[in-house]
Design a protein around this motif. Structure first.
Motif: not given
Length: 268
Positions: A6, A10, A141, A170, A181
């Motif tokens: 990334l 995030n 996350r 993100t 994600d």
């Protein structure tokens, strides 16, 4: 699975709304005792411990806790959380059930967890319904889905409804936007098989919007499990009438519809 690289933090927000309904038969003379029992079993202190365990399961740090018991009944707890310093384990976003209550080990930091309870009793037909609403919202996350197994087993649940939504986006290091994600096909993938087998379950998912919805209704019900006072001397006709009321209550909550005409026909 390769780790997503990334650009910066995030920014995805993952929200789980978890609602349970516990149904009980408590005639008028027992209803106050039932309310007092629920208020003791799920008071603010005990709900706080449940939320702390949820934080541990999803790998978050607790920043602040506000809690309140209400009069005449009910309780609320709000917990601010953030992602922990240590990275979440690789299994955090895998499509598999999380731990059960007896195996909770761990820690929450960057969003919130809330719980509100709603005990109520019908003044005439003896049906009492306890509802608990839990919302877990995380950024970064960590994902709240791993807490589902624990939450289901923390309450006596006749009906469970769950909504999971991933919001925002993100960017990876190339500048490409990512709106989720982790892979997910159904909330059911995060619930243990033995639990799934005990419930009738339906899904309503909107994949293109990253919205996932699952409902659960307990399959096998024994009248003894629904009586607030277990040692009741009931006739066969009384048992049949109570079972009809309980079935109506659970079915209406699960499907979100009232079935008054059919119920009145059964009473007659």
């Amino acid at each position: 699975m390769n780790k997503l690289q990334l650009h910066g933090f995030n920014n995805l927000t993952k929200s789980l709304s978890f609602n349970i309904y516990d149904i009980c038969y408590a005639p008028a003379e027992q209803q106050q005792a039932y309310i007092e029992y629920i208020d003791e079993a799920y008071n603010a202190d005990k709900l706080t411990q449940i939320l702390k365990d949820v934080a541990e399961i999803i790998g978050a740090q607790v920043l602040n806790i506000a809690r309140q018991d209400y009069e005449p009944q009910g309780a609320s707890v709000t917990m601010l959380i953030s992602e922990g310093e240590a990275p979440p384990p690789p299994s955090m976003n895998s499509q598999s059930p999380g731990p059960l209550p007896e195996t909770v080990l761990a820690h929450l930091d960057k969003s919130h967890i809330t719980v509100h309870t709603y005990p109520e009793s019908h003044p005439d037909n003896g049906i009492s319904t306890f509802r608990a609403d839990i919302d877990v919202s995380t950024c970064g996350r960590i994902s709240p889905l791993k807490a589902l197994n624990y939450l289901i087993h923390s309450f006596e649940s006749d009906v469970v409804t769950m909504d999971y939504k991933v919001r925002g986006f993100t960017r990876d290091i190339s500048g490409k936007k990512h709106y989720i994600d982790h892979k997910i096909t159904s909330i059911q993938d995060y619930i243990a098989i033995d639990t799934q087998e005990s419930y009738q379950m339906i899904d309503v998912n909107v994949y293109q919007e990253n919205i996932f919805h699952t409902k659960m209704m307990l399959k096998e019900t024994e009248l003894e499990n629904y009586l607030f006072e277990k040692e009741c001397d009931l006739s066969a006709d009384q048992k049949a009438a109570i079972e009809s009321k309980l079935h109506k209550e659970v079915t209406e909550i699960f499907y979100g519809h009232n079935y008054r005409q059919r119920y009145e026909e059964v009473k007659a």
